[in-house]
Write an enzyme that holds these catalytic residues in place. Structure first.
Site, PDB file in Angstrom:
ATOM      1  N   ASP A   1       4.260  -0.744  16.173  1.00 21.46           N
ATOM      2  CA  ASP A   1       3.021  -0.042  16.542  1.00 21.46           C
ATOM      3  C   ASP A   1       3.093   0.536  17.958  1.00 21.46           C
ATOM      4  O   ASP A   1       2.145   0.375  18.754  1.00 21.46           O
ATOM      5  CB  ASP A   1       1.812  -0.998  16.483  1.00 21.46           C
ATOM      6  CG  ASP A   1       1.762  -1.826  15.207  1.00 21.46           C
ATOM      7  OD1 ASP A   1       2.091  -1.283  14.138  1.00 21.46           O
ATOM      8  OD2 ASP A   1       1.378  -3.013  15.284  1.00 21.46           O
TER       9      ASP A   1
ATOM     10  N   GLU B   1      -4.109   3.208   8.091  1.00 17.56           N
ATOM     11  CA  GLU B   1      -4.335   2.581   9.408  1.00 17.56           C
ATOM     12  C   GLU B   1      -3.617   3.393  10.477  1.00 17.56           C
ATOM     13  O   GLU B   1      -3.072   4.467  10.208  1.00 17.56           O
ATOM     14  CB  GLU B   1      -3.776   1.152   9.375  1.00 17.56           C
ATOM     15  CG  GLU B   1      -2.274   1.127   9.062  1.00 17.56           C
ATOM     16  CD  GLU B   1      -1.720  -0.246   8.694  1.00 17.56           C
ATOM     17  OE1 GLU B   1      -2.524  -1.181   8.515  1.00 17.56           O
ATOM     18  OE2 GLU B   1      -0.493  -0.369   8.571  1.00 17.56           O
TER      19      GLU B   1
HETATM   20  O1  FUB Z   1       1.385  -4.901  13.629  1.00 25.55           O
HETATM   21  C1  FUB Z   1       0.358  -5.473  12.865  1.00 25.55           C
HETATM   22  C2  FUB Z   1      -0.230  -4.444  11.922  1.00 25.55           C
HETATM   23  O2  FUB Z   1       0.783  -3.867  11.109  1.00 25.55           O
HETATM   24  C3  FUB Z   1      -0.882  -3.241  12.580  1.00 25.55           C
HETATM   25  O3  FUB Z   1      -2.157  -3.509  13.072  1.00 25.55           O
HETATM   26  C4  FUB Z   1      -0.855  -2.269  11.455  1.00 25.55           C
HETATM   27  O4  FUB Z   1      -1.123  -0.955  11.823  1.00 25.55           O
HETATM   28  C5  FUB Z   1       0.524  -2.480  10.906  1.00 25.55           C
HETATM   29  O5  FUB Z   1       1.490  -1.739  11.602  1.00 25.55           O
END
Ligand code: FUB
Length: 312
Positions: free
Chosen positions: A35, A194
């Site tokens: 991320d 997301e």
């Molecule tokens: O890194 C944890 C979670 O995995 C993130 O919040 C999401 O976007 C995914 O990448």
């Protein structure tokens, strides 16, 4: 004519140097970090990732990294430790974002599926929680309250974007640690999962996000555009713009940086670690990102790394 042929041959070799479709480029950061939120402050670039390596993404702290050239990254250490610096969450330190405003750095992060904010005078912290509670608590809206993105417009207005399942967006107040609820809106383009990210280029706002689940090798990035930071956004016809290929799998949850003063852009993202990675063991990479003459984002080549000239 001979000279022209030699020049063409040499340019082909030079271009090839950063695009080897058999061998994935080395990650930007050593180890497992996901991320990545990339930003430029002063003469340096910064990366703010999630620390990977545990099933369920159980990390309890955040690190930062700095670089003068987008190639060599210096660890800046832990900039926020949930157990020490936050009273309302202990783990699941995920997916931060940062902005500079009011001569301070505002760092937004997910912790235990709430969104928090922390402040510092320096881009590499240390950061402190000025409100002592989540800015957006778990359960506030549909979907998970994770993956914040902060965007500061040319007029100084700032906006917060976040969410898994829906992309929520709201105008932040001038203090950057509260928001104007009357502006709250949600957007759910087809495929949205997301990892929202927003930037502006030539008067157009680009809202990008990740599709599929981060544990799915098909994880990828798509985008929409608008003439206003809170939309309405229209999904572009040519999507996704970032996705894995061959040995590169699960490429997504990205961020974008413009080289200050230039129309030169880079995308930071994670992929499954190579070799032996998966959705809990991801690594941070950077590739060039380009636009066509109409401002459409061109497909990113996950086998292309930051070019040689940046190595100086
Ligand atoms: O890194 C944890 C979670 O995995 C993130 O919040 C999401 O976007 C995914 O990448």
């Amino acid at each position: 004519m001979k000279l022209l042929v030699s020049i063409l041959f040499l340019s082909a070799i030079t271009a090839q140097a950063s695009v080897d479709t058999l061998k994935p480029p080395a990650p930007a950061l050593p180890g497992v970090f996901a991320d990545p939120h990339i930003a430029a402050f002063g003469k340096k670039f910064y990366l703010y990732p999630t620390t990977d390596g545990t099933t369920g993404w159980m990390s309890d702290h955040f690190t930062a990294w700095s670089s003068a050239d987008l190639i060599h990254w210096k660890p800046e250490g832990t900039i926020l430790d949930l157990k020490k610096d936050i009273t309302w969450a202990d783990e699941r330190a995920w997916a931060p974002a940062i902005a500079y405003k009011n001569k301070r750095y505002y760092y937004y992060f997910s912790a235990d599926v709430n969104i928090g904010v922390a402040v510092s005078d320096k881009p590499a912290g240390p950061f402190k929680d000025p409100i002592g509670k989540p800015l957006v608590p778990k359960g506030k809206l549909r979907g998970q309250m994770i993956d914040p993105m902060v965007f500061v417009d040319d007029d100084g207005s700032a906006y917060l974007y976040w969410g898994q399942g829906n992309c929520n967006m709201v105008k932040l107040n001038d203090d950057m640690v509260s928001y104007d609820s009357t502006t709250l809106t949600s957007f759910r383009p087809q495929g949205y999962n997301e990892g929202s990210f927003v930037f502006k280029r030539n008067g157009t706002y680009y809202l990008m996000w990740s599709e599929y689940d981060t544990r799915d090798p098909r994880y990828s990035v798509a985008y929409a555009t608008s003439k206003s930071p809170l939309g309405p956004y229209i999904k572009a016809e040519k999507n996704p713009v970032l996705k894995g290929r061959d040995l590169v799998k699960g490429a997504g949850h990205h961020s974008v940086v413009q080289v200050p003063g230039k129309d030169e852009w880079y995308i930071a993202y994670h992929r499954f670690k190579i070799p032996d990675g998966n959705g809990y063991n991801r690594e941070t990479c950077i590739s060039p990102m380009r636009f066509d003459a109409e401002g459409n984002i061109l497909p990113v080549d996950v086998y292309e790394s930051v070019p040689e000239k940046k190595r100086k």
